[in-house]
Enzyme design. Structure first.
Site, mmCIF file in Angstrom:
data_model
loop_
_atom_site.group_PDB
_atom_site.id
_atom_site.type_symbol
_atom_site.label_atom_id
_atom_site.label_comp_id
_atom_site.label_asym_id
_atom_site.label_seq_id
_atom_site.Cartn_x
_atom_site.Cartn_y
_atom_site.Cartn_z
ATOM 1 C CD GLU A 37 64.631 54.100 37.399
ATOM 2 O OE1 GLU A 37 63.837 54.005 36.436
ATOM 3 O OE2 GLU A 37 64.308 53.809 38.560
ATOM 4 C CG ASP A 71 61.528 58.893 41.099
ATOM 5 O OD1 ASP A 71 61.638 57.694 40.841
ATOM 6 O OD2 ASP A 71 60.428 59.484 41.116
ATOM 7 C CG ASP A 95 63.344 47.977 37.281
ATOM 8 O OD1 ASP A 95 63.002 48.849 38.093
ATOM 9 O OD2 ASP A 95 63.473 48.186 36.056
ATOM 10 C CB ILE A 108 60.588 56.008 43.556
ATOM 11 C CG1 ILE A 108 60.804 56.943 44.741
ATOM 12 C CG2 ILE A 108 59.116 55.596 43.488
ATOM 13 C CD1 ILE A 108 59.875 58.152 44.751
ATOM 14 C CG ASP A 109 60.652 49.082 41.405
ATOM 15 O OD1 ASP A 109 60.563 49.412 40.214
ATOM 16 O OD2 ASP A 109 60.467 47.925 41.804
ATOM 17 C CB THR A 147 57.763 56.543 39.272
ATOM 18 O OG1 THR A 147 59.144 56.308 39.594
ATOM 19 C CG2 THR A 147 57.500 58.035 39.342
ATOM 20 C CG ASP A 204 64.137 51.498 41.063
ATOM 21 O OD1 ASP A 204 63.818 52.705 41.114
ATOM 22 O OD2 ASP A 204 63.614 50.698 40.273
#
Length: 315
Positions: A65, A43, A254, A116-117, A119, A114
């Site tokens: 994020e 991330d 998101d 890593i949307d 995770t 984001d």
């Protein structure tokens, strides 16, 4: 796609490079943040790659994020090692420096990230997405979304009023991308996407919707904004997210990228009560009713009305 804007080309490059960062993390494990959500080395590395590429091209305002709070020295070193594999000229000891640039001085124009949307999907080796969008005057103007584990790896992208596209992750020529369109179906034949994790959105709500609207096909359960991609390219018709926590407001990172991609593919995206998404409230969306993306206006209106009636009956 011809004559893609500079912003779009940069966005596609950034998510592609960030996807490489996620693949360089061996046996990823979760670090638990103060809000109990998981984060990984990937991330942080993905976000740093994206921010670095954007900054190289004159962009300075971000709502992303991840931040540098709580990062241990061991984590910092691991993140830096991954970033250097993607960006060999990355300065030593610059992880915190880059993450601290996650600031927005203007509500009128910024990028939201984001890294890593999904995770938890990433940790399982399942679906996840790297999502990037440029906001101007409360509307998404440019979006890029990389889904490394979807159909061999896909990058979705869109630019306002210029359509939505997809391309294989290993293709570098954006002009060769395929334009995509939503695929409306009769309500009963619709395909519904829902969150893999039930705490993210109630699975019982999805089951009730399918039952009450006589939708016979099984739902597709997956993590991340990949669900928006499936609505945009015609493999699904409905994605909705209704928070399981009271007074919960969705985060802009998101939904920003996925929302524009669906809209430019001919679909409709709104809050569950039908209100439009507005991106002028910092990291939070403007409404707590939830999110709905569909392949066409008729289906969208039917589902908005369905949830309005549910709310009235509940009251």
């Amino acid at each position: 796609m011809s004559l893609a804007s500079k912003d779009l080309k940069i966005a596609v490059k950034a998510v592609r490079f960030a996807s490489e960062a996620t693949k360089f993390v061996n046996s990823p494990s979760a670090i638990i943040k103060s809000d109990s959500s998981p984060v990984t080395i990937a991330d942080y590395a993905s976000q740093i790659v994206i921010m670095s590429i954007l900054q190289e091209n004159g962009n300075a305002d971000f709502i992303a994020e991840e931040d540098d709070k709580g990062l241990s020295n061991d984590t910092l070193e691991k993140v830096e090692d991954v970033v250097k594999k993607v960006l060999p000229n990355f300065k030593p000891n610059s992880v915190k420096e880059v993450l601290r640039r996650n600031v927005c001085t203007s509500n009128s124009q910024f990028w939201t990230i984001d890294p890593i949307d999904g995770t938890k999907g990433y940790l399982r080796g399942d679906q996840y997405a790297i999502c990037l969008a440029k906001i101007f005057d409360g509307k998404v103007q440019v979006a890029a979304m990389c889904c490394p584990n979807l159909d061999g790896g896909i990058i979705f992208f869109a630019e306002r009023d210029r359509g939505a596209y997809q391309m294989k992750i290993d293709e570098e020529d954006i002009s060769a991308a395929e334009r995509i369109y939503c695929h409306p179906r009769e309500t009963e034949a619709s395909v519904l996407c829902e969150s893999y994790e039930s705490p993210h959105s109630s699975h019982s709500d999805s089951g009730n919707l399918r039952k009450d609207l006589n939708i016979s096909k099984d739902s597709i359960r997956m993590d991340s904004q990949c669900k928006y991609g499936l609505v945009a390219n015609g493999k699904a018709n409905i994605f909705f997210r209704r928070a399981t926590k009271e007074n919960y407001y969705e985060k802009i990172w998101d939904h920003a990228a996925g929302a524009l991609i669906v809209q430019e593919a001919g679909g409709i995206v709104s809050h569950l009560n039908g209100d439009p998404l507005v991106f002028t409230n910092g990291p939070l969306l403007n409404n707590g009713s939830g999110i709905l993306a569909t392949s066409d206006d008729s289906l969208h209106s039917k589902i908005v009305q369905y949830f309005k009636e549910k709310q009235v009956n509940k009251a």
